[in-house]
Design an enzyme around this catalytic site. Structure first.
Site, PDB file in Angstrom:
ATOM      1  N   VAL A 143     115.357 104.995  31.466  1.00 21.78           N
ATOM      2  CA  VAL A 143     114.670 106.048  32.215  1.00 21.78           C
ATOM      3  C   VAL A 143     114.598 105.639  33.685  1.00 21.78           C
ATOM      4  O   VAL A 143     114.076 104.572  34.004  1.00 21.78           O
ATOM      5  CB  VAL A 143     113.250 106.270  31.653  1.00 21.78           C
ATOM      6  CG1 VAL A 143     112.564 107.413  32.385  1.00 21.78           C
ATOM      7  CG2 VAL A 143     113.292 106.550  30.153  1.00 21.78           C
ATOM      8  N   LYS A 203     116.356 110.469  31.970  1.00 19.69           N
ATOM      9  CA  LYS A 203     116.745 109.613  30.845  1.00 19.69           C
ATOM     10  C   LYS A 203     118.251 109.747  30.647  1.00 19.69           C
ATOM     11  O   LYS A 203     118.755 110.870  30.504  1.00 19.69           O
ATOM     12  CB  LYS A 203     115.990 110.007  29.571  1.00 19.69           C
ATOM     13  CG  LYS A 203     116.153 108.995  28.453  1.00 19.69           C
ATOM     14  CD  LYS A 203     115.168 109.244  27.325  1.00 19.69           C
ATOM     15  CE  LYS A 203     115.235 108.152  26.280  1.00 19.69           C
ATOM     16  NZ  LYS A 203     114.290 108.385  25.167  1.00 19.69           N
ATOM     17  N   GLY A 223     111.630 102.623  32.695  1.00 17.32           N
ATOM     18  CA  GLY A 223     111.438 102.055  31.359  1.00 17.32           C
ATOM     19  C   GLY A 223     112.700 102.213  30.534  1.00 17.32           C
ATOM     20  O   GLY A 223     113.655 102.861  30.961  1.00 17.32           O
ATOM     21  N   ASP A 243     108.118 107.548  15.861  1.00 16.91           N
ATOM     22  CA  ASP A 243     107.976 106.383  16.751  1.00 16.91           C
ATOM     23  C   ASP A 243     106.713 106.519  17.587  1.00 16.91           C
ATOM     24  O   ASP A 243     106.686 106.201  18.766  1.00 16.91           O
ATOM     25  CB  ASP A 243     109.214 106.264  17.654  1.00 16.91           C
ATOM     26  CG  ASP A 243     109.287 104.882  18.314  1.00 16.91           C
ATOM     27  OD1 ASP A 243     109.724 104.789  19.480  1.00 16.91           O
ATOM     28  OD2 ASP A 243     108.869 103.899  17.658  1.00 16.91           O
ATOM     29  N   GLY A 277     118.270 105.186  25.481  1.00 15.49           N
ATOM     30  CA  GLY A 277     118.751 105.138  26.867  1.00 15.49           C
ATOM     31  C   GLY A 277     117.651 104.743  27.832  1.00 15.49           C
ATOM     32  O   GLY A 277     116.478 104.668  27.457  1.00 15.49           O
ATOM     33  N   ILE A 282     114.660 104.335  23.352  1.00 12.68           N
ATOM     34  CA  ILE A 282     115.448 103.910  22.197  1.00 12.68           C
ATOM     35  C   ILE A 282     116.930 104.124  22.490  1.00 12.68           C
ATOM     36  O   ILE A 282     117.751 103.233  22.346  1.00 12.68           O
ATOM     37  CB  ILE A 282     115.076 104.772  20.964  1.00 12.68           C
ATOM     38  CG1 ILE A 282     113.598 104.590  20.629  1.00 12.68           C
ATOM     39  CG2 ILE A 282     115.952 104.443  19.776  1.00 12.68           C
ATOM     40  CD1 ILE A 282     113.028 105.723  19.845  1.00 12.68           C
TER      41      ILE A 282
END
Ligand code: I85
Length: 308
Positions: free
Chosen positions: A26, A41, A19, A134, A24, A22
């Site tokens: 993963v 990450k 995925g 977030d 960087g 924000i």
């Protein structure tokens, strides 16, 4: 402190992208010694990246927060990056789970259990004067795809310390006399986490967040239309109203949320079937809009509160 030897000494990095965060992306990786699979990450060095790593590291280890195994600080042809090795969450994101809810309907008690887990992670952060900023379904992951999976919060890319100057610069104020503006906008950062909890709970109850929804929430005109809400307990509706309160100063704080009976006694919440599963399945095509809507709302809240 971050390790400075090359991560490739210890981990085999696969190019499976799990995925995009924000700050960087993963990837999947596995440890050369124990063969275990982990999530990695990759963050390019910046103030934001350092803040994300520092805050996540500080709260890693809490039951409902994705834990950090290792942090490496490596430089590749000149530019430094932080490599955060995390436990691998195999159960995927919260709403994928609810979407393909096979075993019958998704019940109000399951929704209460999920909310209790997310709220305990938020309480852990707020008690340490950290706002996540977030909170959204994509950042809530399960350890395993089955019923034993534990729900955990991740991505501290927007997290920030709050009320920090209240303790430093004005040590002498007596809390009940100090004017709200003295505490600075930071206190609103915590209340934007509470707003997000309200939206997550509202969606959990099968309410598609239609584009018009945000306006209704911001003006406090959202309602609990039948038939979806007919069976849902009053505690749940009072809780959502308290979390989606338009005025951040009047919004519930995390301690008030945690002591609401629907959360505190989630094991006694009736097993009323909810419309969520149907909504998320049927509303599949509106789901991306819902996610964008939530992203926009979070972004505006972050800007609003940072300017207060
Ligand atoms: O995403 C998986 N495991 C995972 C993922 C993360 C993760 C960290 C972050 C994210 N995921 C996101 C991805 C985009 C959506 N928001 C969250 C952005 N920000 C992050 O900080 C952390 C630990 N394990 C996964 C899902 C299914 C199967 C498997 C595997 F096959 F590897 F077991 C892994």
């Amino acid at each position: 402190y971050p390790k400075t030897n090359l991560i490739s000494d210890d981990y085999e990095i696969s190019n499976t992208v799990l995925g995009l965060g924000i700050n960087g992306k993963v990837l999947q990786c596995h440890n050369k010694d124990n063969g275990q699979v982990y999530a990695l990450k990759v963050l390019h060095d910046s103030l934001k990246a350092r803040r994300e790593v520092a805050l996540h590291w500080r709260v890693s280890g809490f039951r409902h927060i994705v834990s950090i195994i290792d942090v490496y600080k490596n430089s590749y042809n000149g530019n430094v990056c932080f490599l955060v090795v995390m436990e691998c969450m195999r159960g995927g994101e919260l709403f994928q789970r609810i979407q393909n809810q096979q075993t019958g309907a998704f019940t109000e008690r399951e929704a209460a259990k999920i909310m209790q887990e997310i709220c305990s992670a938020v309480k852990y952060l707020h008690d340490r004067n950290i706002a996540h900023r977030d909170l959204k379904p994509e950042n809530l992951l399960y350890t395993l795809p089955d019923q034993n999976g534990v729900l955990k919060l991740t991505d501290f890319g927007f997290a920030k310390e709050v009320n920090v100057h209240a303790t430093l610069e004005t040590p002498c104020y007596t809390p009940y006399y100090v004017a709200p503006e003295v505490l600075g906008p930071e206190k609103y950062d915590k209340s934007c986490d509470i707003w997000s909890l309200g939206v997550i709970m509202y969606i959990n109850h099968g309410q598609a967040i239609s584009p018009g929804m945000k306006k209704r929430i911001r003006t406090g005109q959202f309602d609990f239309p039948d038939p979806e809400w007919s069976g849902v307990s009053k505690d749940a509706r009072d809780l959502i109203r308290g979390m989606l309160c338009v005025n951040p100063a009047k919004r519930l704080d995390i301690d008030q949320v945690m002591c609401n009976q629907w959360i505190a006694k989630y094991g006694e919440v009736p097993e009323t079937p909810l419309y969520t599963g149907k909504m998320l399945k049927e509303g599949e095509e509106t789901w991306p809009e819902v996610q964008e809507e939530m992203m926009r709302s979070l972004a505006t809240m972050r800007v609003d509160y940072d300017q207060v």
